[in-house]
Design a protein around this motif. Structure first.
Motif, short mmCIF file in Angstrom:
data_model
loop_
_atom_site.label_atom_id
_atom_site.label_comp_id
_atom_site.label_asym_id
_atom_site.label_seq_id
_atom_site.Cartn_x
_atom_site.Cartn_y
_atom_site.Cartn_z
N GLY A 308 -4.91 29.57 7.59
CA GLY A 308 -3.85 28.60 7.87
C GLY A 308 -2.97 28.99 9.04
O GLY A 308 -3.44 29.38 10.11
N THR A 309 -1.67 28.88 8.81
CA THR A 309 -0.71 29.20 9.86
C THR A 309 -0.86 30.64 10.33
O THR A 309 -0.74 30.93 11.53
CB THR A 309 0.72 28.95 9.32
OG1 THR A 309 0.89 27.55 9.17
CG2 THR A 309 1.77 29.49 10.25
N ILE A 353 -3.44 39.15 8.62
CA ILE A 353 -2.10 38.54 8.69
C ILE A 353 -1.91 37.64 7.48
O ILE A 353 -2.75 36.79 7.19
CB ILE A 353 -1.93 37.69 9.97
CG1 ILE A 353 -2.36 38.48 11.21
CG2 ILE A 353 -0.50 37.21 10.13
CD1 ILE A 353 -2.42 37.64 12.49
N SER A 354 -0.80 37.83 6.78
CA SER A 354 -0.53 36.98 5.62
C SER A 354 0.95 36.99 5.28
O SER A 354 1.53 38.06 5.06
CB SER A 354 -1.33 37.48 4.41
OG SER A 354 -0.98 36.76 3.26
N GLN A 355 1.55 35.82 5.28
CA GLN A 355 2.95 35.73 4.89
C GLN A 355 3.13 36.25 3.47
O GLN A 355 3.92 37.14 3.22
CB GLN A 355 3.40 34.26 4.97
CG GLN A 355 4.87 33.99 4.74
CD GLN A 355 5.36 34.11 3.32
OE1 GLN A 355 6.36 34.79 3.05
NE2 GLN A 355 4.68 33.49 2.38
N ALA A 406 5.31 24.67 3.82
CA ALA A 406 4.90 24.69 5.23
C ALA A 406 5.53 25.90 5.91
O ALA A 406 6.74 26.05 5.97
CB ALA A 406 5.36 23.40 5.90
N GLN A 414 5.51 36.50 12.71
CA GLN A 414 4.18 37.14 12.84
C GLN A 414 3.86 37.34 14.32
O GLN A 414 3.41 38.41 14.74
CB GLN A 414 3.09 36.26 12.20
CG GLN A 414 3.11 36.28 10.68
CD GLN A 414 2.30 35.15 10.05
OE1 GLN A 414 1.93 34.18 10.71
NE2 GLN A 414 2.03 35.27 8.76
N LEU A 491 -1.18 21.02 12.14
CA LEU A 491 -1.20 21.41 10.72
C LEU A 491 0.12 21.05 10.04
O LEU A 491 0.14 20.52 8.92
CB LEU A 491 -1.48 22.92 10.59
CG LEU A 491 -1.45 23.49 9.18
CD1 LEU A 491 -2.54 22.88 8.30
CD2 LEU A 491 -1.59 25.01 9.19
N VAL A 612 -2.08 31.10 -1.87
CA VAL A 612 -3.39 30.65 -2.32
C VAL A 612 -4.18 31.85 -2.85
O VAL A 612 -4.90 32.52 -2.11
CB VAL A 612 -4.14 29.91 -1.19
CG1 VAL A 612 -5.45 29.33 -1.69
CG2 VAL A 612 -3.28 28.78 -0.64
O1 M6R Z 1 0.44 33.66 2.79
P1 M6R Z 1 -0.56 33.45 3.88
O2 M6R Z 1 0.04 33.59 5.24
O3 M6R Z 1 -1.77 34.30 3.74
O4 M6R Z 1 -1.01 31.95 3.73
C1 M6R Z 1 -2.01 31.40 4.53
C2 M6R Z 1 -2.04 29.90 4.45
O5 M6R Z 1 -2.29 29.48 3.14
C3 M6R Z 1 -0.71 29.28 4.90
O6 M6R Z 1 -0.38 29.68 6.19
C4 M6R Z 1 -0.79 27.75 4.86
O7 M6R Z 1 -1.68 27.29 5.81
C5 M6R Z 1 0.60 27.13 5.07
N1 M6R Z 1 0.81 26.10 4.11
C6 M6R Z 1 0.77 26.51 6.39
O8 M6R Z 1 2.02 25.94 6.56
#
Ligand code: M6R
Length: 615
Positions: A308-309, A353-355, A406, A414, A491, A612
Motif C-alpha cells: 500500500g502506501t 517498510i510498515s506503519q 488512510a 517514512q 490510492l 492487515v
Molecule cells: O501498516 P502498513 O504500512 O504495513 O500498511 C500497509 C498498507 O496496508 C497501508 O499502507 C494501506 O495501503 C493504507 N490504507 C493506505 O492508506
C-alpha cells in the motif's frame, strides 16, 4: 485485522472493554461484540455494524456489571459480517467464550472432525471451530483451560491473537498470539488485554507484548506466566514502559483523524529527524544504520518490500537511494515477493517498510529474506510492533499513532527516514560531496515549515474538491520522484471517496490512458519546476487538447502550468528529491475534502482496516 480487548480485575469491565473497542475500531468495523461475566452468569451481545451500534444494543439488552470481560471489533475474513458471525464465539456447552484476530487456515478439517464428534456450529467462522476444539481437548484430556488452549493451538495452522475464558472459572483469561499482535497492560491486581496498548493507556503505562508463539494465563492477584505454545517452556515477561499518551490518540478538535494527521505532518517530520540530523555539525546519527553501515555499504543491492502506501514510500526511496547513494534498488509488493521464490543472497539488504509493523505479507517477506541470509532492516512507526522485533535492525518513523485508515503522516515520515538513510549511505560511500551533504541537511530541516506552507492551500483545495466531487474517474500523473506520489494520490482518493483513480508516470499516459481523456476526466498533474518540468508541461498540453481538466500541483511562482491548467495548487520550492514531501500534501487534502463532501466515512472507509494482519 480485528481488534480484541479484555479486562480482568476489580473495576467494571464493561466501560473498559467498550472504550477499548472504540479505540481499536480502526482495525476493523463491520461488526462488534462483547461478553461479560457478571458474577452469576455470562452476558453477551454482538451485532453487525460499528461499536456504536453495539453500545446502543447493549443499553437495552443486558446489564453490564462484572469485572471480567472481552470484546471484539471485526473485519470479516470467514463468513459475511452479520450478528451470528460476530465475536465473541462460544463453545457448544456455553462455558467457553473466545475472541480472535487472525485466521485458522486448517479450520475446515478441524470443523469436520468436531462435527463427527457431535459438535454443531452456528456461524461460518474459523473462530467458532477453535473454541470448540479447545472445549473438546479440555474434556478429552481433562486438563485446565490454559493447557487445553495450548494443545488446541498446536493443532492449528494460521494466525491468531486470542483471549478466552471459562464462565465456570471467571478469575482467569487465557491469551495467545501467533502472527497477530497482543499486548497485556499490567496494573495493580488487574490486567488489560488488547491488540495494541491504546485501550488501557489511562490505566497503566506498563505493558507486555507477547511474542509470536507465546501464551499466558492472566489471573488476578497472580504474576503473569508466559509460555511457548509449542514446547511449554517458560519465558521471562518483559514489561515495557509505554511512551504513548491519551492526547495522541484523540481527535484534538479536528473533524477526523485523517485531517488531524495531515496537519500533524510538520511536527511528525521534525520528530522523525529530531536527534538524528545534526545540521550544525553536518552529521546524521542513526544507531540502526551506523551500527550496520558495512552491510549497507557492501550491499549488492537493496530490496524494499512493503504494501500500500508504504510501498509507495519505498518507490520514492528507490529514486532517492539510486540518485544519492548509487546503489541498485528493487521495490516489491511484499505479497508478491513472498510467493515467487525470489533470488536473495547474503549480500542483499532488505528494507521492510510498515506503519503498523504488523502487516502479514510484509512480515512473511521478512522471514523469507532472513531464511535466505539477507540483512533485514525495518522502517516502522509502531514501537514494539512485530516487524520492528523481527528485523535485524531498524529505524522508527516516530510519527505518533496514526488512526485514520488512510495513511498520511506515515507516508511522509517514512520518506523522511529513508532519505536520512540514503544520505548517510551516500556520504559513507563518498557518493556526494560534503558541501552537498550539508545543503541537503539544511533543506531537509526546512521541510516542516514548507509543509506548513503547503497546508495553507487547504481552502483552495476544498473549492477544487467541490468542483470534482462527482467525478467517476480521476487520473494522477507525475514523473521521477513524483511518480510514486501520483500513485499515492490515486490510492488516497480511491480508498476514502470510492472514486476510481489511477496513478501513472506522466509520459506513460500516451501509451494507453490518454484514450480515457475527455471533458469529464479530471487529471491531477504534479508539475513542480524541478523534475522534468518541460516534459510534464507537454503532457499537460496533450491532455488539454483532448479537453481533459487539469489540476496542477506546481511550484510557487509557476507561470507555464498556470496558463494551461484549470486549477493550480502551489507548493514551496525545494530540491528535487525532497519534492514528494510537499507535493503529497495537496493530494491528501484533495481526497479528504472530496470524501467529506460526499459524506463518506473518512476515517473508516468501507472494506478496509488499518492493519492487515491476514494474507
Ligand atoms: O501498516 P502498513 O504500512 O504495513 O500498511 C500497509 C498498507 O496496508 C497501508 O499502507 C494501506 O495501503 C493504507 N490504507 C493506505 O492508506
Amino acid at each position: 485485522m480485528c481488534g480484541i480487548v479484555g479486562y480482568i480485575g476489580h473495576r467494571d469491565a464493561y466501560p473498559i472493554v467498550l472504550n477499548g473497542l472504540k479505540r481499536l475500531e480502526y482495525r476493523g468495523y463491520d461488526s462488534a461484540g462483547i461478553a461479560l461475566y457478571d458474577g452469576n452468569e455470562l452476558k453477551f451481545s454482538k451485532t453487525k455494524g460499528k461499536v456504536a451500534d453495539l453500545e446502543k444494543k447493549l443499553e437495552s439488552q443486558i446489564s453490564t456489571n462484572g469485572t471480567i470481560g472481552i470484546g471484539h471489533t471485526r473485519w470479516a475474513t470467514h463468513g459475511v459480517p452479520n450478528d451470528v458471525n460476530s465475536h465473541p464465539h462460544f463453545s457448544n456447552s456455553g462455558d467457553l467464550v473466545i475472541i480472535h484476530n487472525g485466521i485458522i487456515e486448517n479450520y475446515e478439517p478441524l470443523r469436520q472432525e468436531l462435527i463427527n464428534r457431535g459438535y454443531t456450529f452456528q456461524s461460518d467462522t474459523d473462530t467458532e471451530v477453535l473454541v470448540n476444539l479447545i472445549e473438546d481437548v479440555k474434556k478429552k484430556e481433562k486438563v485446565k483451560l490454559g493447557k487445553a488452549v495450548q494443545i488446541a493451538l498446536n493443532q492449528t495452522i494460521g494466525a491468531y491473537a486470542i483471549a478466552v475464558f471459562d464462565k465456570n472459572k471467571p478469575n482467569e483469561i487465557v491469551v495467545a498470539r501467533l502472527g497477530s499482535p497482543l499486548a497485556i497492560g499490567v496494573g495493580e491486581n488487574e490486567f488489560f488485554i488488547a491488540s495494541d496498548a491504546s485501550p488501557f493507556l489511562e490505566f497503566t503505562k506498563d505493558a507486555i507484548y507477547l511474542e509470536d508463539g507465546e501464551m499466558a494465563v492472566v489471573r488476578t492477584h497472580k504474576k503473569i506466566k508466559i509460555r511457548k505454545i509449542h514446547d511449554d517452556s517458560l519465558v521471562d515477561p518483559y514489561v515495557q514502559e509505554l511512551q504513548m499518551n491519551l492526547e495522541q490518540i484523540e481527535k484534538g478538535g479536528y473533524d477526523h483523524f485523517m485531517l488531524k494527521e495531515i496537519y500533524e505532518q510538520p511536527e511528525a517530520i521534525k520528530d522523525t529527524f529530531r536527534g538524528r540530523m545534526l545540521v550544525d555539525q553536518g552529521l546524521i546519527k542513526m544507531a540502526g544504520i551506523d551500527d550496520h553501515i558495512d552491510k549497507f555499504i557492501n550491499a549488492r543491492r537493496i530490496l524494499i518490500v512493503a504494501c500500500g502506501t508504504s510501498w509507495h514510500a519505498g518507490l520514492v526511496a528507490e529514486y532517492i537511494f539510486e540518485e544519492l547513494a548509487r546503489v541498485p534498488v528493487e521495490v516489491e509488493y511484499a505479497s508478491e515477493f513472498r510467493y515467487r521464490n525470489p533470488v536473495i543472497d547474503k549480500d542483499d539488504v532488505l528494507i521492510a517498510i510498515s506503519q503498523s509493523g504488523e502487516t502479514a505479507d510484509t512480515m512473511a517477506a521478512i522471514k523469507l529474506a532472513k531464511e535466505k541470509g539477507a540483512f533485514v532492516f525495518g522502517v516502522c512507526n509502531v514501537v514494539g510492533s512485530s516487524i520492528s522485533r523481527e528485523t535485524h535492525a531498524g529505524a522508527y518513523t516516530h510519527a505518533g499513532p496514526e488512526i485514520g485508515v488512510a495513511s498520511t503522516k506515515a507516508f511522509t515520515t517514512q520518506i523522511t527516514v529513508l532519505t536520512l538513510i540514503a544520505l548517510q549511505l551516500a556520504k559513507k560511500k563518498g557518493k556526494i560531496s560534503t558541501s552537498d551533504f550539508h545543503n541537503y541537511l539544511r533543506e531537509l530541516e526546512a521541510i516542516p515549515q514548507k509543509v506548513e506552507k503547503a497546508l495553507e492551500s487547504n481552502d483552495i483545495i476544498e473549492q477544487i474538491a467541490d468542483v470534482y466531487k462527482n467525478a467517476k474517474n480521476c487520473l494522477y500523473l507525475g514523473r521521477g520522484f513524483n511518480f510514486p506520489v501520483a500513485l499515492e494520490g490515486a490510492l488516497k482518493l480511491k480508498e476514502i471517496s470510492y472514486i476510481h483513480a489511477e496513478g501513472y508516470p506522466a509520459a506513460e499516459m500516451k501509451h494507453g490512458p490518454i484514450a480515457l481523456i475527455d471533458e469529464e476526466m479530471p487529471v491531477v498533474v504534479i508539475a513542480t519546476l524541478k523534475g522534468h518540468y518541460e516534459k510534464v508541461v507537454s503532457n499537460i498540453q496533450e491532455i488539454k487538447s483532448r479537453s481533459g481538466k487539469i489540476i496542477g500541483i506546481v511550484t510557487e511562482g509557476d507561470v507555464d502550468v498556470k496558463n494551461l491548467a484549470d486549477h493550480v495548487i502551489e507548493v514551496p520550492d525545494t530540491i528535487e528529491f525532497l519534492t514528494p514531501l510537499l507535493t503529497t500534501i495537496p493530494l491528501q487534502l484533495l481526497s479528504y475534502h472530496i470524501a467529506v463532501l460526499l459524506d463518506k466515512n473518512v476515517d473508516q472507509p468501507r472494506n478496509l482496516a488499518k492493519s492487515v494482519t491476514v494474507e
